[in-house]
Design a protein around this motif. Structure first.
Motif, short mmCIF file in Angstrom:
data_model
loop_
_atom_site.label_atom_id
_atom_site.label_comp_id
_atom_site.label_asym_id
_atom_site.label_seq_id
_atom_site.Cartn_x
_atom_site.Cartn_y
_atom_site.Cartn_z
N ASN A 74 0.85 -1.19 0.00
CA ASN A 74 0.00 0.00 0.00
C ASN A 74 0.88 1.24 0.00
O ASN A 74 1.08 1.89 1.02
N ARG A 75 1.41 1.55 -1.17
CA ARG A 75 2.31 2.70 -1.29
C ARG A 75 1.61 4.00 -0.92
O ARG A 75 2.22 4.89 -0.31
N GLN A 76 0.35 4.14 -1.28
CA GLN A 76 -0.36 5.39 -1.00
C GLN A 76 -0.52 5.62 0.50
O GLN A 76 -0.32 6.73 1.00
N ALA A 77 -0.88 4.58 1.23
CA ALA A 77 -1.03 4.72 2.67
C ALA A 77 0.30 5.07 3.33
O ALA A 77 0.35 5.90 4.24
N GLN A 80 1.02 8.71 2.53
CA GLN A 80 0.14 9.59 3.30
C GLN A 80 0.64 9.73 4.73
O GLN A 80 0.61 10.82 5.32
N LEU A 81 1.08 8.62 5.30
CA LEU A 81 1.61 8.65 6.66
C LEU A 81 2.84 9.55 6.73
O LEU A 81 2.97 10.38 7.65
N LEU A 103 5.34 10.30 -2.31
CA LEU A 103 5.33 11.31 -1.27
C LEU A 103 5.31 12.74 -1.84
O LEU A 103 4.44 13.53 -1.46
N PRO A 104 6.21 13.10 -2.77
CA PRO A 104 6.10 14.45 -3.35
C PRO A 104 4.79 14.66 -4.11
O PRO A 104 4.22 15.76 -4.09
N ALA A 160 9.44 15.82 5.35
CA ALA A 160 8.92 14.46 5.36
C ALA A 160 10.01 13.55 4.79
O ALA A 160 10.92 14.01 4.09
N VAL A 161 9.91 12.27 5.09
CA VAL A 161 10.99 11.34 4.76
C VAL A 161 10.44 10.11 4.07
O VAL A 161 9.45 9.52 4.52
#
Length: 446
Positions: A74-77, A80-81, A103-104, A160-161
């Motif tokens: 779940n790359r999107q989750a 988002q985190l 992420l970007p 963010a990382v």
């Protein structure tokens, strides 16, 4: 070029159909137009790719050198985190690690974002990502700046990382990687030193009489000034320096507690020993079987959470000290005194003490922050053992030596402290140990 058929990643020379797997040409066209110098670095890095596998689970990702570049489920989750680290409404942000672009992409969907800087932590990893994944939408966003990490970069907030690229950081990004990891860990580190820690509170109570009667370390530093001071840490390379420390002593030696036994075994008696740790067995490890008669003329600088036996049995002068940690807040009110810099390692207050004893030179010996030759500590230290750290830092030869996150964090905090002492010269006596920013390699005694 990765996009050239002859230079496609070897394991994908015959990619499966029908999914498309080569996006390099389109991605690279944007990269070359907007950031040509970075494009050249990535193109060069593509000639030396790390081991990788394309993973097809719920989501597609890359498994690079033992690390998943992003989640396979779940790359999107996950993105988002990570994006939640940037507060809503922030007009700018930094992202450390490009990963697969999730992420970007999520941050750029925010209307509030006016500037987004994405820091590439490894150009070879970026080349693989640009080959296998379509980044065109976010790469072409005018609010975006894409840069490669540099050795002297500092963290910029809010940030963010992307965890995968952080672990896969290249040599030139290693210092920035450590700073980011340290910033992420800081809230958890502080919990260990909360004022209500029952173990530390017990130590403060046991040592209250000593603290009330022993003078502050400032009395030690007020009476003496030296051209050069040596700080002896307990890294494996300390033994490389016994000869000049003993025969051509350039100045007084401040030893961390773990270095005391090895120094005495080598016939070297330090002028000052620093001990700060509240762990239960520090006295047993570093002081119990030492010939304390040798230390009658030596001073002990201690934090009030040390084992009570250390203070009871020390034969020479004792000086109380503390840091700005919350655990010492009440003591500071009762006994207003200067604090020593400390960020988890005894070498920090030892170096701060040295800065107050000299106006010129400080030599760091055995300050390795890693495991040269696979050893944890200098021979003769009770904790010395063969070890292989799961992380790494660069030594002064530009080579990787194994380390652990704690040691990397101590190193970066020390570098930050040294950066604020421009009036002093710091020398690193141990080229086999970690390279220390803002120090010179010791080639001859000052």
């Amino acid at each position: 070029m990765v996009s050239s058929p002859d230079n496609k990643p070897e394991s994908m020379a015959n990619p499966p159909e029908p999914q498309r797997l080569d996006f390099m040409a389109e991605n690279f066209a944007i990269l070359s137009r907007r950031w040509p110098e970075l494009a050249r670095h990535i193109e060069k890095a593509a000639d030396n790719l790390p081991p990788f596998t394309l993973v097809e689970k719920t989501d597609r990702t890359l498994f690079i050198d033992g690390i998943h570049l992003a989640s396979a489920y779940n790359r999107q989750a996950e993105a988002q985190l990570q994006a939640s680290m940037v507060p809503d409404g922030s007009p700018c942000a930094h992202v450390y690690g490009m990963a697969i672009g999730d992420l970007p992409r999520i941050l750029l969907k925010r209307d509030s974002i006016r500037e987004l800087t994405v820091v590439v932590m490894n150009c070879a990893v970026a080349a693989l990502s640009l080959y296998f994944f379509d980044h065109r939408d976010w790469l072409d966003d005018p609010r975006l700046t894409l840069v490669a990490a540099a050795p002297t970069d500092r963290i910029k907030e809010p940030f963010a990382v992307a965890p995968g690229p952080l672990q896969l950081a290249c040599d030139q990004a290693s210092r920035l990687r450590d700073l980011v990891c340290l910033e992420l860990a800081t809230p958890f580190i502080r919990k260990r030193h909360r004022p209500d820690n029952p173990h530390l509170q017990k130590r403060l109570t046991e040592n209250s009489e000593f603290v009330a009667n022993d003078p502050s370390f400032t009395e030690l530093t007020a009476s003496s000034r030296y051209r050069t001071v040596v700080v002896a840490a307990a890294g494996p390379t300390l033994s490389d320096h016994y000869a000049w420390m003993k025969d051509h002593k350039p100045g007084p030696i401040i030893a961390v507690d773990a270095a005391l036994k090895p120094l005495l075994q080598a016939g070297i008696v330090p002028e000052v020993v620093v001990t700060i740790d509240g762990h239960a067995d520090v006295y047993d490890l570093f002081f119990a079987d030492v010939d304390l008669a040798l230390l009658r003329e030596s001073a002990l600088v201690y934090f009030p959470v040390v084992q009570n036996q250390t203070l009871q049995h020390w034969p020479g002068r004792r000086y109380a000290a503390w840091s700005k940690a919350p655990i010492f807040a009440d003591l500071t009110k009762r006994y207003p005194r200067s604090a020593l810099f400390s960020s988890g390692s005894v070498i920090h207050p030892a170096v701060d003490l040295a800065t107050r004893l000299t106006g010129e030179n400080i030599i760091l010996a055995g300050a390795d922050f890693g495991y040269p030759n696979g050893q944890s500590h200098v021979a003769g230290c009770a904790q010395a053992q063969p070890v292989q750290g799961s992380h790494w830092v660069l030594n002064s030869h530009g080579e990787r030596i194994s380390s652990i996150p704690n040691l990397r964090a101590y190193l970066r905090d020390l570098e930050g402290f040294i950066a604020g002492k421009n009036e002093l010269k710091f020398f690193n006596a141990s080229p086999e140990g970690a390279a220390i920013l803002h120090t010179e390699l010791l080639t001859e005694l000052p």
